[in-house]
Motif scaffolding. Structure first.
Motif, PDB file in Angstrom:
ATOM      1  N   VAL A 188      31.361 -20.476 -28.789  1.00 52.10           N
ATOM      2  CA  VAL A 188      32.328 -20.822 -27.747  1.00 52.10           C
ATOM      3  C   VAL A 188      33.238 -21.948 -28.230  1.00 52.10           C
ATOM      4  CG1 VAL A 188      32.577 -21.866 -25.457  1.00 52.10           C
ATOM      5  CG2 VAL A 188      30.918 -20.018 -25.824  1.00 52.10           C
ATOM      6  N   GLU A 189      32.643 -22.960 -28.861  1.00 54.40           N
ATOM      7  CA  GLU A 189      33.426 -24.086 -29.373  1.00 54.40           C
ATOM      8  C   GLU A 189      34.430 -23.628 -30.431  1.00 54.40           C
ATOM      9  OE1 GLU A 189      32.750 -28.357 -31.722  1.00 54.40           O
ATOM     10  OE2 GLU A 189      31.030 -27.207 -30.979  1.00 54.40           O
ATOM     11  N   SER A 210      21.076 -11.494 -20.921  1.00 56.63           N
ATOM     12  CA  SER A 210      21.604 -11.643 -19.566  1.00 56.63           C
ATOM     13  C   SER A 210      23.107 -11.401 -19.513  1.00 56.63           C
ATOM     14  CB  SER A 210      21.300 -13.051 -19.041  1.00 56.63           C
ATOM     15  OG  SER A 210      22.044 -14.021 -19.762  1.00 56.63           O
ATOM     16  N   LYS A 211      23.576 -10.962 -18.358  1.00 56.60           N
ATOM     17  CA  LYS A 211      25.003 -10.753 -18.138  1.00 56.60           C
ATOM     18  C   LYS A 211      25.771 -12.071 -18.218  1.00 56.60           C
ATOM     19  CE  LYS A 211      24.450  -6.612 -15.278  1.00 56.60           C
ATOM     20  NZ  LYS A 211      24.704  -5.986 -13.948  1.00 56.60           N
ATOM     21  N   LYS A 212      25.105 -13.160 -17.824  1.00 56.01           N
ATOM     22  CA  LYS A 212      25.766 -14.461 -17.876  1.00 56.01           C
ATOM     23  C   LYS A 212      26.046 -14.877 -19.314  1.00 56.01           C
ATOM     24  CE  LYS A 212      25.413 -19.266 -16.320  1.00 56.01           C
ATOM     25  NZ  LYS A 212      25.918 -19.787 -17.601  1.00 56.01           N
ATOM     26  N   TYR A 213      25.095 -14.598 -20.207  1.00 58.77           N
ATOM     27  CA  TYR A 213      25.271 -14.934 -21.624  1.00 58.77           C
ATOM     28  C   TYR A 213      26.516 -14.231 -22.156  1.00 58.77           C
ATOM     29  CZ  TYR A 213      23.846 -15.805 -26.499  1.00 58.77           C
ATOM     30  OH  TYR A 213      23.792 -16.221 -27.809  1.00 58.77           O
ATOM     31  N   ILE A 214      26.608 -12.939 -21.856  1.00 59.50           N
ATOM     32  CA  ILE A 214      27.752 -12.154 -22.322  1.00 59.50           C
ATOM     33  C   ILE A 214      29.038 -12.636 -21.658  1.00 59.50           C
ATOM     34  CG2 ILE A 214      28.733  -9.827 -22.417  1.00 59.50           C
ATOM     35  CD1 ILE A 214      25.822  -8.785 -22.412  1.00 59.50           C
ATOM     36  N   ALA A 215      28.959 -12.940 -20.370  1.00 58.48           N
ATOM     37  CA  ALA A 215      30.144 -13.412 -19.642  1.00 58.48           C
ATOM     38  C   ALA A 215      30.649 -14.741 -20.206  1.00 58.48           C
ATOM     39  CB  ALA A 215      29.822 -13.561 -18.158  1.00 58.48           C
ATOM     40  N   ASP A 216      29.724 -15.639 -20.557  1.00 57.64           N
ATOM     41  CA  ASP A 216      30.120 -16.927 -21.134  1.00 57.64           C
ATOM     42  C   ASP A 216      30.886 -16.725 -22.440  1.00 57.64           C
ATOM     43  OD1 ASP A 216      28.915 -18.253 -19.051  1.00 57.64           O
ATOM     44  OD2 ASP A 216      27.085 -18.770 -20.161  1.00 57.64           O
ATOM     45  N   ARG A 218      32.586 -13.966 -23.334  1.00 60.78           N
ATOM     46  CA  ARG A 218      33.871 -13.319 -23.058  1.00 60.78           C
ATOM     47  C   ARG A 218      34.859 -14.269 -22.388  1.00 60.78           C
ATOM     48  NH1 ARG A 218      31.366  -7.440 -21.094  1.00 60.78           N
ATOM     49  NH2 ARG A 218      31.008  -6.645 -23.215  1.00 60.78           N
ATOM     50  N   ASN A 219      34.354 -15.132 -21.534  1.00 64.10           N
ATOM     51  CA  ASN A 219      35.229 -16.097 -20.868  1.00 64.10           C
ATOM     52  C   ASN A 219      35.833 -17.089 -21.855  1.00 64.10           C
ATOM     53  OD1 ASN A 219      34.770 -14.954 -18.358  1.00 64.10           O
ATOM     54  ND2 ASN A 219      33.090 -16.352 -17.846  1.00 64.10           N
ATOM     55  N   ALA A 220      35.174 -17.270 -22.992  1.00 63.81           N
ATOM     56  CA  ALA A 220      35.694 -18.165 -24.024  1.00 63.81           C
ATOM     57  C   ALA A 220      36.656 -17.443 -24.966  1.00 63.81           C
ATOM     58  CB  ALA A 220      34.536 -18.758 -24.832  1.00 63.81           C
ATOM     59  N   GLY A 221      36.878 -16.152 -24.713  1.00 66.42           N
ATOM     60  CA  GLY A 221      37.793 -15.391 -25.560  1.00 66.42           C
ATOM     61  C   GLY A 221      37.118 -14.665 -26.704  1.00 66.42           C
ATOM     62  N   ILE A 222      35.798 -14.629 -26.689  1.00 66.33           N
ATOM     63  CA  ILE A 222      35.044 -13.939 -27.744  1.00 66.33           C
ATOM     64  C   ILE A 222      34.946 -12.454 -27.398  1.00 66.33           C
ATOM     65  CG2 ILE A 222      32.779 -13.732 -28.864  1.00 66.33           C
ATOM     66  CD1 ILE A 222      32.421 -16.750 -28.283  1.00 66.33           C
ATOM     67  N   GLU A 223      35.320 -11.610 -28.346  1.00 74.87           N
ATOM     68  CA  GLU A 223      35.195 -10.167 -28.150  1.00 74.87           C
ATOM     69  C   GLU A 223      33.730  -9.777 -28.321  1.00 74.87           C
ATOM     70  OE1 GLU A 223      38.259  -7.621 -29.956  1.00 74.87           O
ATOM     71  OE2 GLU A 223      39.159  -9.474 -30.715  1.00 74.87           O
ATOM     72  N   THR A 224      33.150  -9.230 -27.281  1.00 73.78           N
ATOM     73  CA  THR A 224      31.724  -8.905 -27.267  1.00 73.78           C
ATOM     74  C   THR A 224      31.541  -7.433 -26.911  1.00 73.78           C
ATOM     75  OG1 THR A 224      31.285 -11.156 -26.496  1.00 73.78           O
ATOM     76  CG2 THR A 224      29.478  -9.572 -26.353  1.00 73.78           C
ATOM     77  N   VAL A 225      30.830  -6.705 -27.771  1.00 72.51           N
ATOM     78  CA  VAL A 225      30.676  -5.264 -27.594  1.00 72.51           C
ATOM     79  C   VAL A 225      29.218  -4.880 -27.821  1.00 72.51           C
ATOM     80  CG1 VAL A 225      31.336  -2.977 -28.464  1.00 72.51           C
ATOM     81  CG2 VAL A 225      33.042  -4.825 -28.350  1.00 72.51           C
ATOM     82  N   SER A 226      28.698  -4.011 -26.961  1.00 74.42           N
ATOM     83  CA  SER A 226      27.348  -3.491 -27.175  1.00 74.42           C
ATOM     84  C   SER A 226      27.428  -2.177 -27.935  1.00 74.42           C
ATOM     85  CB  SER A 226      26.629  -3.283 -25.836  1.00 74.42           C
ATOM     86  OG  SER A 226      27.281  -2.294 -25.068  1.00 74.42           O
TER      87      SER A 226
END
Length: 503
Positions: A188-189, A210-216, A218-226
């Motif tokens: 995130v940093e 957890s969904k929160k982990y993934i949301a954190d 993505r909210n930081a601009g990290i592209e996250t894909v399963s």
């Protein structure tokens, strides 16, 4: 002749179905359910027969389906539907191959010159690896063995903090625990600083994330894909094909690959597991491009976004004197079972020794025969496995192979200090493999894996030293003693082995 036999069998099956339908329909709801299971089992058996699988696998499936229809039906829905894997992954295979050929090209003159200095059987091995895996050997790459979680994550965290341009991560298991949180905070940093971060995790291996982990993220601009998301496991053909790779690439100059996922257990912090023995590899130089290319193609497969550009794929040469390093990707998309066949070639080419460490040892008949023949030929063959299970069926299935190995002269050791998770092969103390692939049929045929093959590098020698050190914490099995284990345990092992081709 084969078609005639199949037609006859089909006619017989249809006749049987008609009789079953007549008898079952009178039984009300239970009868209809029984009819559904019976029809499904017979249909599945027919499909398996037509698939021309390995005879052992075919017979096992037919026995389970015939003896335990309901259990067999469920197992088949979860693990058995491999008949579509070529169609499912054909596009990925050809796209990956073309990308590798375009980016990697042929070995440069320096590599060809050094390959020619190898003994003939060693040069052929790396040529085979390049032909099957489309990746050339590099002599401009430095590597470092990272022992256990503490050293591995120390280096990973340090390098992540140094990232300037991009961070690419690909993992089978990611946990929302202490080390998972620490890595998330760094990502995130870095994303806030403008570093491009992409995170690919397996949907099944990381199903507890957890969904929160993934949301954190993505909210930081990290592209996250399963990778390979599964909404209805029983109806999804991709459930059985998982991404077991563990890859990090930072700025295209530093890479990590090996046995450790992201979780506290890999640092020995979970009391129920205890000390975790594992091995990882840090890569710098030309071969990082191969690791990058593997990640980018997996990312493209899941997102349809391609990043095969110079900013990600410009090779970084390390012109110091090094041995050979070759990164090879294997998976159900490859028609040649690339990693299994390279393992087979390594074992068959041995002149003095074959040392294997694997947490899950369920070889197919080819690998099993190669190991036994090597031992019978007078080669020093050693197998290091855990003495405690984390997956009970796999653990007991592994032990069913030990009597034949011991009779052939293989030295089998059980690691007693903690759980042994290293995935290593060392041949003649100068050629080695380290990566994500276990010595089992799932890694050979079902999982997406990645391994590094090392030739006369300092890392290969470090693996030799660590293997010898691991044996200090291991107990060597004796054939006479092992044969005295009680009947119930032997039955359990045989049953687990019978089930292993299904998993």
């Amino acid at each position: 002749m084969k078609n005639t036999v199949r037609v006859v069998l089909f006619v017989i099956i249809i006749s049987v179905l008609m009789l079953i339908f007549k008898d079952h329909i009178k039984g009300g709801l239970f009868g209809v359910f029984s009819l559904f299971i019976s029809l499904s089992v017979i249909f599945i058996g027919f499909v398996i027969f037509l698939e021309n699988r390995h005879p052992t696998q075919t017979i096992t499936w037919l026995v389970v389906l015939g003896g335990f229809p309901l259990v067999g039906f469920i197992f088949y829905l979860l693990f058995g539907r491999n008949y579509r894997k070529e169609k499912m992954f054909r596009k990925k295979y050809f796209l990956d191959k073309q990308a590798f050929l375009n980016v990697e090209g042929e070995n440069d003159p320096r590599s060809r010159e050094k390959l020619s200095l190898m003994r003939e059987h060693q040069g052929k091995l790396f040529s085979l690896a390049q032909k099957l895996g489309n990746s050339p050997i590099s002599f401009d790459t430095s590597t470092k063995i990272l022992t256990n979680g503490e050293e591995t994550f120390q280096h990973i965290l340090e390098e992540l903090k140094r990232a300037k341009h991009h961070i690419h991560l690909e993992y089978y298991i990611v946990r929302n625990d202490a080390i998972g949180q620490e890595i998330k905070e760094i990502l995130v940093e870095k994303a806030m600083q403008g570093v491009k971060v992409r995170f690919l995790f397996d949907a099944v291996g990381s199903w507890q994330l957890s969904k929160k982990y993934i949301a954190d993220l993505r909210n930081a601009g990290i592209e996250t894909v399963s990778f390979g998301p599964v909404k209805l496991p029983f109806l999804n053909n991709k459930f059985n094909f998982r991404n077991h790779r563990k890859i990090i690439v930072i700025d295209g100059t530093i890479g990590f690959v090996g046995g450790l996922n992201i979780g506290d257990e890999y640092l020995g912090r979970v009391k129920s597991i205890g000390f975790w023995r594992d091995t990882h590899l840090m890569v710098k130089g030309e071969a990082v491009r191969t690791l990058q290319l593997i990640f980018l193609q997996d990312w493209y497969y899941m997102t349809n976004h391609s990043f095969l550009t110079a900013e990600y794929l410009s090779p970084q040469l390390d012109n110091k004197s090094h041995g050979g390093v070759q990164l090879i990707a294997g998976g159900p998309d490859n028609e040649w079972s690339v990693i299994k066949n390279i393992f087979f070639s390594m074992i068959a080419s041995a002149e003095k020794s074959v040392w294997i460490a694997s947490p899950y040892f369920i070889p197919d008949e080819d690998i099993f025969s190669a190991i036994k023949v090597a031992a019978l030929s007078g080669i020093d063959v050693r197998l290091l496995v855990p003495n405690r299970p984390d997956k009970r069926i796999v653990f007991h299935a592994s032990r069913s192979y030990f009597p034949e190995l011991l009779e052939a002269g293989v030295k089998v050791y059980e690691y007693e200090r903690g759980f042994m998770h290293s995935k290593i092969i060392i041949v003649d103390e100068e050629l080695a493999s380290i990566g994500t692939a276990n010595m089992d049929m799932r890694s050979f045929h079902l999982n997406f894996e990645v391994n590094a093959f090392l030739f006369r590098t300092k890392s290969a020698q470090k693996l030799v030293d660590e293997y010898e050190n691991d044996l200090k914490f291991a107990k060597q099995l004796e054939l006479k003693t092992f044969q005295k284990r009680h009947l119930g345990l032997r039955l359990l092992e045989s049953t687990a082995r019978l089930m292993s081709p299904l998993l």
